[in-house]
Design a protein around this motif. Structure first.
Motif, PDB file in Angstrom:
ATOM      1  N   GLN A 156       0.837  -1.324   0.116  1.00  0.00           N
ATOM      2  CA  GLN A 156      -0.049   0.004  -0.089  1.00  0.00           C
ATOM      3  C   GLN A 156       0.920   1.123   0.020  1.00  0.00           C
ATOM      4  OE1 GLN A 156      -3.267  -0.293   2.487  1.00  0.00           O
ATOM      5  NE2 GLN A 156      -3.046   1.795   3.151  1.00  0.00           N
ATOM      6  N   VAL A 157       2.109   1.171   0.489  1.00  0.00           N
ATOM      7  CA  VAL A 157       3.122   2.181   0.351  1.00  0.00           C
ATOM      8  C   VAL A 157       3.720   2.191  -0.902  1.00  0.00           C
ATOM      9  CG1 VAL A 157       5.342   2.929   1.650  1.00  0.00           C
ATOM     10  CG2 VAL A 157       3.649   1.844   2.817  1.00  0.00           C
ATOM     11  N   PRO A 158       3.470   3.373  -1.704  1.00  0.00           N
ATOM     12  CA  PRO A 158       4.028   3.235  -2.996  1.00  0.00           C
ATOM     13  C   PRO A 158       5.418   2.978  -3.110  1.00  0.00           C
ATOM     14  CG  PRO A 158       2.583   5.140  -2.744  1.00  0.00           C
ATOM     15  CD  PRO A 158       2.949   4.699  -1.352  1.00  0.00           C
ATOM     16  N   ALA A 159       6.501   3.560  -2.462  1.00  0.00           N
ATOM     17  CA  ALA A 159       7.612   3.400  -2.461  1.00  0.00           C
ATOM     18  C   ALA A 159       8.108   1.536  -2.458  1.00  0.00           C
ATOM     19  CB  ALA A 159       8.611   3.899  -1.373  1.00  0.00           C
ATOM     20  N   ASN A 160       7.301   0.953  -1.646  1.00  0.00           N
ATOM     21  CA  ASN A 160       7.471  -0.367  -1.392  1.00  0.00           C
ATOM     22  C   ASN A 160       7.133  -1.015  -2.620  1.00  0.00           C
ATOM     23  OD1 ASN A 160       8.371  -0.125   1.036  1.00  0.00           O
ATOM     24  ND2 ASN A 160       6.594  -0.720   2.110  1.00  0.00           N
ATOM     25  N   ALA A 161       5.869  -0.771  -3.402  1.00  0.00           N
ATOM     26  CA  ALA A 161       5.473  -1.391  -4.738  1.00  0.00           C
ATOM     27  C   ALA A 161       6.355  -1.075  -5.808  1.00  0.00           C
ATOM     28  CB  ALA A 161       4.003  -0.932  -4.926  1.00  0.00           C
ATOM     29  N   GLU A 162       6.920   0.157  -5.805  1.00  0.00           N
ATOM     30  CA  GLU A 162       7.854   0.448  -6.986  1.00  0.00           C
ATOM     31  C   GLU A 162       9.259  -0.369  -6.753  1.00  0.00           C
ATOM     32  OE1 GLU A 162       7.672   4.753  -6.371  1.00  0.00           O
ATOM     33  OE2 GLU A 162       5.878   4.945  -7.252  1.00  0.00           O
ATOM     34  N   MET A 163       9.480  -0.346  -5.489  1.00  0.00           N
ATOM     35  CA  MET A 163      10.785  -1.352  -5.101  1.00  0.00           C
ATOM     36  C   MET A 163      10.689  -2.734  -5.686  1.00  0.00           C
ATOM     37  SD  MET A 163      12.840  -1.766  -1.671  1.00  0.00           S
ATOM     38  CE  MET A 163      12.727  -0.143  -1.074  1.00  0.00           C
ATOM     39  N   LEU A 164       9.555  -3.158  -5.485  1.00  0.00           N
ATOM     40  CA  LEU A 164       9.154  -4.687  -6.019  1.00  0.00           C
ATOM     41  C   LEU A 164       9.286  -4.525  -7.440  1.00  0.00           C
ATOM     42  CD1 LEU A 164       8.838  -7.536  -5.421  1.00  0.00           C
ATOM     43  CD2 LEU A 164       6.523  -6.988  -4.941  1.00  0.00           C
ATOM     44  N   ILE A 165       8.849  -3.676  -8.093  1.00  0.00           N
ATOM     45  CA  ILE A 165       8.695  -3.727  -9.605  1.00  0.00           C
ATOM     46  C   ILE A 165      10.053  -3.437 -10.027  1.00  0.00           C
ATOM     47  CG2 ILE A 165       8.208  -1.976 -11.533  1.00  0.00           C
ATOM     48  CD1 ILE A 165       5.593  -1.354 -10.185  1.00  0.00           C
ATOM     49  N   GLU A 166      10.981  -2.706  -9.228  1.00  0.00           N
ATOM     50  CA  GLU A 166      12.278  -2.657  -9.798  1.00  0.00           C
ATOM     51  C   GLU A 166      13.125  -4.019  -9.463  1.00  0.00           C
ATOM     52  OE1 GLU A 166      14.132   0.410  -7.262  1.00  0.00           O
ATOM     53  OE2 GLU A 166      12.707   2.119  -8.027  1.00  0.00           O
ATOM     54  N   THR A 167      12.788  -4.717  -8.474  1.00  0.00           N
ATOM     55  CA  THR A 167      13.526  -6.166  -7.991  1.00  0.00           C
ATOM     56  C   THR A 167      13.080  -7.053  -9.245  1.00  0.00           C
ATOM     57  OG1 THR A 167      13.354  -5.663  -5.777  1.00  0.00           O
ATOM     58  CG2 THR A 167      13.419  -7.809  -6.690  1.00  0.00           C
ATOM     59  N   LEU A 168      11.633  -7.059  -9.533  1.00  0.00           N
ATOM     60  CA  LEU A 168      11.060  -8.104 -10.808  1.00  0.00           C
ATOM     61  C   LEU A 168      11.915  -7.512 -12.163  1.00  0.00           C
ATOM     62  CD1 LEU A 168       7.478  -7.633 -10.306  1.00  0.00           C
ATOM     63  CD2 LEU A 168       8.879  -9.756  -9.961  1.00  0.00           C
ATOM     64  N   GLN A 169      12.052  -6.332 -12.252  1.00  0.00           N
ATOM     65  CA  GLN A 169      13.015  -5.842 -13.514  1.00  0.00           C
ATOM     66  C   GLN A 169      13.888  -6.198 -13.488  1.00  0.00           C
ATOM     67  OE1 GLN A 169      10.922  -5.544 -16.183  1.00  0.00           O
ATOM     68  NE2 GLN A 169       9.084  -4.810 -15.556  1.00  0.00           N
ATOM     69  N   ASN A 170      14.744  -6.239 -12.401  1.00  0.00           N
ATOM     70  CA  ASN A 170      16.194  -6.428 -12.349  1.00  0.00           C
ATOM     71  C   ASN A 170      16.506  -7.944 -12.666  1.00  0.00           C
ATOM     72  OD1 ASN A 170      17.100  -3.663 -11.871  1.00  0.00           O
ATOM     73  ND2 ASN A 170      17.108  -4.224  -9.750  1.00  0.00           N
ATOM     74  N   TYR A 171      15.793  -8.688 -12.141  1.00  0.00           N
ATOM     75  CA  TYR A 171      15.836 -10.342 -12.276  1.00  0.00           C
ATOM     76  C   TYR A 171      15.397 -10.571 -13.563  1.00  0.00           C
ATOM     77  CZ  TYR A 171      17.442 -10.714  -7.505  1.00  0.00           C
ATOM     78  OH  TYR A 171      18.032 -10.483  -6.422  1.00  0.00           O
ATOM     79  N   ARG A 172      14.648 -10.085 -14.282  1.00  0.00           N
ATOM     80  CA  ARG A 172      14.017 -10.389 -15.681  1.00  0.00           C
ATOM     81  C   ARG A 172      15.128  -9.740 -16.472  1.00  0.00           C
ATOM     82  NH1 ARG A 172      12.809  -7.476 -19.698  1.00  0.00           N
ATOM     83  NH2 ARG A 172      12.782  -5.516 -18.503  1.00  0.00           N
ATOM     84  N   LYS A 173      15.821  -8.630 -16.388  1.00  0.00           N
ATOM     85  CA  LYS A 173      16.860  -8.236 -17.193  1.00  0.00           C
ATOM     86  C   LYS A 173      17.912  -8.917 -17.194  1.00  0.00           C
ATOM     87  CE  LYS A 173      15.333  -3.232 -17.100  1.00  0.00           C
ATOM     88  NZ  LYS A 173      15.644  -1.870 -16.687  1.00  0.00           N
ATOM     89  N   ALA A 174      18.331  -9.567 -15.930  1.00  0.00           N
ATOM     90  CA  ALA A 174      19.554 -10.467 -15.725  1.00  0.00           C
ATOM     91  C   ALA A 174      19.128 -11.824 -16.583  1.00  0.00           C
ATOM     92  CB  ALA A 174      19.671 -10.667 -14.152  1.00  0.00           C
ATOM     93  N   GLY A 175      17.992 -12.188 -16.937  1.00  0.00           N
ATOM     94  CA  GLY A 175      17.842 -13.163 -18.025  1.00  0.00           C
ATOM     95  C   GLY A 175      17.247 -14.438 -16.904  1.00  0.00           C
ATOM     96  N   ASN A 176      16.747 -14.258 -15.983  1.00  0.00           N
ATOM     97  CA  ASN A 176      16.378 -15.621 -14.845  1.00  0.00           C
ATOM     98  C   ASN A 176      14.665 -16.024 -15.471  1.00  0.00           C
ATOM     99  OD1 ASN A 176      18.574 -15.847 -12.811  1.00  0.00           O
ATOM    100  ND2 ASN A 176      18.123 -13.581 -12.658  1.00  0.00           N
ATOM    101  N   PHE A 177      14.025 -15.061 -15.786  1.00  0.00           N
ATOM    102  CA  PHE A 177      12.629 -15.397 -16.213  1.00  0.00           C
ATOM    103  C   PHE A 177      12.375 -14.372 -17.261  1.00  0.00           C
ATOM    104  CE2 PHE A 177      12.706 -12.895 -12.175  1.00  0.00           C
ATOM    105  CZ  PHE A 177      11.684 -11.867 -12.614  1.00  0.00           C
ATOM    106  N   LYS A 178      11.248 -14.769 -18.101  1.00  0.00           N
ATOM    107  CA  LYS A 178      10.444 -13.816 -18.992  1.00  0.00           C
ATOM    108  C   LYS A 178       9.181 -13.528 -18.071  1.00  0.00           C
ATOM    109  CE  LYS A 178      11.838 -15.784 -23.262  1.00  0.00           C
ATOM    110  NZ  LYS A 178      11.164 -16.671 -24.199  1.00  0.00           N
ATOM    111  N   LEU A 179       8.826 -12.058 -18.156  1.00  0.00           N
ATOM    112  CA  LEU A 179       7.697 -11.637 -17.101  1.00  0.00           C
ATOM    113  C   LEU A 179       6.817 -11.284 -17.996  1.00  0.00           C
ATOM    114  CD1 LEU A 179       6.720 -10.935 -14.225  1.00  0.00           C
ATOM    115  CD2 LEU A 179       7.845  -8.881 -14.440  1.00  0.00           C
ATOM    116  N   HIS A 180       5.828 -11.917 -18.279  1.00  0.00           N
ATOM    117  CA  HIS A 180       4.471 -11.865 -18.974  1.00  0.00           C
ATOM    118  C   HIS A 180       3.433 -11.047 -18.517  1.00  0.00           C
ATOM    119  CE1 HIS A 180       6.251 -15.249 -21.401  1.00  0.00           C
ATOM    120  NE2 HIS A 180       6.082 -15.937 -20.227  1.00  0.00           N
TER     121      HIS A 180
END
Length: 149
Positions: free
Chosen positions: A27-51
């Motif tokens: 519910q805290v925007p900074a936390n949600a944005e941090m999770l999006i950044e985490t998802l994108q970092n691991y996606r960019k590293a090639g660990n998964f495709k995020l659909h």
């Protein structure tokens, strides 16, 4: 003969994880944005495709395809990576996660629709593209995501 782990099969998965005690951490925007950044970092590293993804106040839904690592490892990267970044002294996530292997294109579309409609069903926004913490989000679509007051 040993039973293979659920991640031994390649494929695309619908994954759900909840916060510890269903705390409304995102519910805290900074936390949600941090999770999006985490998802994108691991996606960019090639660990998964995020659909598709949605970050709700107390849980997440993901539609992803592991690439170089097992599904359990992907889950560990996402949950562990976020937990490390947030630096909480309390547990962040409930143990484990639920997953469902996607069997065909129709099921993929149904699960993607479910993910994108989640904030609408929760009455956080009127239309899926208005929710900023989702892959359905389209800037300038009307209003911002739900924000705590």
């Amino acid at each position: 003969m040993a039973i293979p782990s659920r991640s031994a099969q390649s494929g695309t998965y619908f994954v759900t994880s909840a916060t510890y005690n269903r705390r409304r951490l995102f519910q805290v925007p900074a936390n949600a944005e941090m999770l999006i950044e985490t998802l994108q970092n691991y996606r960019k590293a090639g660990n998964f495709k995020l659909h598709a993804f949605v970050i709700m106040p107390d849980h997440i839904h993901l539609l992803l395809t592991p690439t170089e690592v097992a599904l359990e490892r992907v889950r560990g990267l996402i949950k562990g990576g976020f937990s490390h970044r947030i630096g909480s002294k309390m547990p962040v996530w409930q143990r484990g996660f639920t997953d469902h292997r996607i069997r065909d294109a129709e099921e993929f579309a149904v699960r993607r629709g479910y993910i994108h409609a989640n904030p609408v069903r929760a009455r956080l926004v009127e239309r899926a593209e208005m929710y900023a913490y989702s892959s359905a989000y389209r800037p300038g679509s009307g209003t911002e995501a739900y924000r705590s007051g």
